[in-house]
Design a protein around this motif. Sequence first.
Motif, PDB file in Angstrom:
ATOM      1  N   ILE A 135     -23.824   2.754 -60.755  1.00  0.00           N
ATOM      2  CA  ILE A 135     -24.985   3.510 -61.228  1.00  0.00           C
ATOM      3  C   ILE A 135     -24.588   4.450 -62.364  1.00  0.00           C
ATOM      4  O   ILE A 135     -25.292   4.570 -63.374  1.00  0.00           O
ATOM      5  CB  ILE A 135     -25.630   4.288 -60.062  1.00  0.00           C
ATOM      6  CG1 ILE A 135     -26.275   3.311 -59.064  1.00  0.00           C
ATOM      7  CG2 ILE A 135     -26.673   5.282 -60.586  1.00  0.00           C
ATOM      8  CD1 ILE A 135     -26.743   3.957 -57.778  1.00  0.00           C
ATOM      9  N   VAL A 236     -32.810   1.321 -59.684  1.00  0.00           N
ATOM     10  CA  VAL A 236     -32.438   2.348 -60.661  1.00  0.00           C
ATOM     11  C   VAL A 236     -33.248   2.160 -61.946  1.00  0.00           C
ATOM     12  O   VAL A 236     -33.423   1.035 -62.425  1.00  0.00           O
ATOM     13  CB  VAL A 236     -30.926   2.248 -60.987  1.00  0.00           C
ATOM     14  CG1 VAL A 236     -30.527   3.233 -62.074  1.00  0.00           C
ATOM     15  CG2 VAL A 236     -30.093   2.468 -59.720  1.00  0.00           C
ATOM     16  N   ILE A 245     -31.984   7.164 -59.844  1.00  0.00           N
ATOM     17  CA  ILE A 245     -32.150   6.401 -58.605  1.00  0.00           C
ATOM     18  C   ILE A 245     -33.592   6.548 -58.126  1.00  0.00           C
ATOM     19  O   ILE A 245     -34.077   7.665 -57.918  1.00  0.00           O
ATOM     20  CB  ILE A 245     -31.171   6.876 -57.527  1.00  0.00           C
ATOM     21  CG1 ILE A 245     -29.722   6.662 -57.990  1.00  0.00           C
ATOM     22  CG2 ILE A 245     -31.425   6.144 -56.203  1.00  0.00           C
ATOM     23  CD1 ILE A 245     -28.681   7.274 -57.051  1.00  0.00           C
TER      24      ILE A 245
END
Length: 250
Positions: A135, A236, A245
């Motif tokens: 991420i 995401v 997120i």
Amino acid sequence: MIVLKTSRELKIMREACRISANALKLAGKAVEPGVSTWEIDRLVRRYIEEQGATPSFLGYGGFPASACISVNDVVIHGIPHKGTILKQGDIVSVDVGAVFEGFNGDNAYTFPCGDVSSEAQALMDTTRESLYEGIKAAKAGGRIGDIGSAVQRYAEARGYSVVRDYVGHGVGAKMHEDPSVPNYGTPGRGVRLLPGMTIAIEPMINQGVKEVKTLADGWTTVTADGKLSAHFEHSVAITPDGPVILTLPD
């Protein structure tokens, strides 16, 4: 074709993701010795429908349940059954999606059933952290390969293997959209990440070899060597200010 989401579409998608995240949280609380995976699936479906949404997975490609519940050496797509009773020491990967006003949220988490071995806990910790490494790499202007490389480096540095046969994906009006989001790759390679993209990053990390096999039911996918596997996932959004997120519970 990659679909960039408008601010209005992102607002709707946030709600789909919130419902998905809360359903997953509810499933995690139900993971206890003596509970069947079928019971957990019922909880998930009831909650999603009470929120005015629809389970993404139910009937998708013929899948017969609202959640994929994968125990121990099952990597993904485990079918809930009344006869699959959780026991102390199991690790339980639950994958949940919800459709709200035409948009999907998708997330997964591997839960311990009671006390688990230190080896199982280490696998879960590594898989979860590899997700967050991926991420962090999902920055506008970067490339898809940056994400996969970050996941792969983190997991393999700790002695685990990364599943190649299944990958993450775009998510939005369809549960699976372009682009594919592998959990392995080369930095600077692949599709460029643009604001408005929404992707599901989902490392599937094995304790042993990376190879997997699908059982006769056509869904249940297990590790080729029978060792443990863990699975974590977030939806995401790519934004000018960094990755956001979407699948966070209340």
